[in-house]
Motif scaffolding. Structure first.
Motif, PDB file in Angstrom:
ATOM      1  N   ASN A 132      31.911 -12.250 -30.820  1.00 26.50           N
ATOM      2  CA  ASN A 132      32.579 -13.534 -31.032  1.00 26.50           C
ATOM      3  C   ASN A 132      31.808 -14.656 -30.338  1.00 26.50           C
ATOM      4  O   ASN A 132      32.178 -15.105 -29.249  1.00 26.50           O
ATOM      5  CB  ASN A 132      34.009 -13.493 -30.486  1.00 26.50           C
ATOM      6  CG  ASN A 132      34.841 -12.422 -31.125  1.00 26.50           C
ATOM      7  OD1 ASN A 132      34.786 -12.241 -32.324  1.00 26.50           O
ATOM      8  ND2 ASN A 132      35.596 -11.696 -30.322  1.00 26.50           N
ATOM      9  N   VAL A 135      31.880 -21.012 -31.156  1.00 24.84           N
ATOM     10  CA  VAL A 135      31.633 -21.906 -32.288  1.00 24.84           C
ATOM     11  C   VAL A 135      32.129 -23.280 -31.888  1.00 24.84           C
ATOM     12  O   VAL A 135      33.308 -23.465 -31.586  1.00 24.84           O
ATOM     13  CB  VAL A 135      32.356 -21.409 -33.564  1.00 24.84           C
ATOM     14  CG1 VAL A 135      32.131 -22.365 -34.725  1.00 24.84           C
ATOM     15  CG2 VAL A 135      31.909 -20.015 -33.905  1.00 24.84           C
ATOM     16  N   LYS A 136      31.207 -24.222 -31.861  1.00 28.66           N
ATOM     17  CA  LYS A 136      31.572 -25.574 -31.455  1.00 28.66           C
ATOM     18  C   LYS A 136      31.043 -26.545 -32.506  1.00 28.66           C
ATOM     19  O   LYS A 136      29.867 -26.475 -32.869  1.00 28.66           O
ATOM     20  CB  LYS A 136      30.968 -25.867 -30.086  1.00 28.66           C
ATOM     21  CG  LYS A 136      31.497 -27.084 -29.436  1.00 28.66           C
ATOM     22  CD  LYS A 136      30.983 -27.184 -28.016  1.00 28.66           C
ATOM     23  CE  LYS A 136      31.627 -28.334 -27.298  1.00 28.66           C
ATOM     24  NZ  LYS A 136      31.126 -28.479 -25.944  1.00 28.66           N
ATOM     25  N   ALA A 137      31.888 -27.430 -32.978  1.00 22.28           N
ATOM     26  CA  ALA A 137      31.495 -28.378 -34.013  1.00 22.28           C
ATOM     27  C   ALA A 137      30.578 -29.446 -33.430  1.00 22.28           C
ATOM     28  O   ALA A 137      30.665 -29.793 -32.242  1.00 22.28           O
ATOM     29  CB  ALA A 137      32.724 -29.032 -34.624  1.00 22.28           C
TER      30      ALA A 137
END
Length: 143
Positions: A132, A135-137
């Protein structure tokens, strides 16, 4: 080439077992030559297991932190590979290989039963982190 072998008288096996040997099998009979090959294979396998076992316990002890005294001593030879490291009972093919690298019987196969020094929690955290990723925009400019 076949004519060269016909001219030579048959020679007895070098091990004096009573059978005839041949130059292709190092002047050994077929049984002695097969035994020699099996011994060489066993020596190679033993050397490889000793090399692999000598490198694995040192790395697992370093990961364990201060729990070196909890881990049982590593077997010095392959003779103890079929015995439980806690109760020394012969296990043969029914032995359980723990993540700490030792072999145990059915009673002592669980980490709680043999005071295992392997860091299961750390391994689980590593697996979760690999499975995992964060996840960062990307940041957007506001108008």
């Amino acid at each position: 080439m076949a004519e060269e072998h016909r001219c030579q008288p048959p020679q007895l096996c070098v091990n004096n077992c009573g059978f005839f040997g041949s130059p292709t099998t190092q002047n050994l009979c077929s049984k002695c030559y097969r035994d020699l090959q099996l011994k060489e294979q066993q020596v190679l396998a033993l050397n490889q297991t000793l090399i692999s076992s000598s490198s694995s316990p040192s790395s697992s002890c370093l990961e364990g932190g201060g729990a070196e005294h909890d881990v049982p001593a590593a077997p010095s030879a392959g003779a103890h590979a079929n015995k439980c490291m806690t109760c020394r009972r012969r296990v043969g093919l029914t032995g359980f290989q723990c993540r700490c690298g030792m072999t145990f019987c059915g009673t002592h196969r669980y980490p709680e039963q043999h005071a295992c020094g392997f860091d299961f929690r750390g391994m689980g955290k590593e697996q979760i982190a690999k499975a995992n990723p964060v996840v960062k925009a990307d940041k957007l400019q506001k108008i």
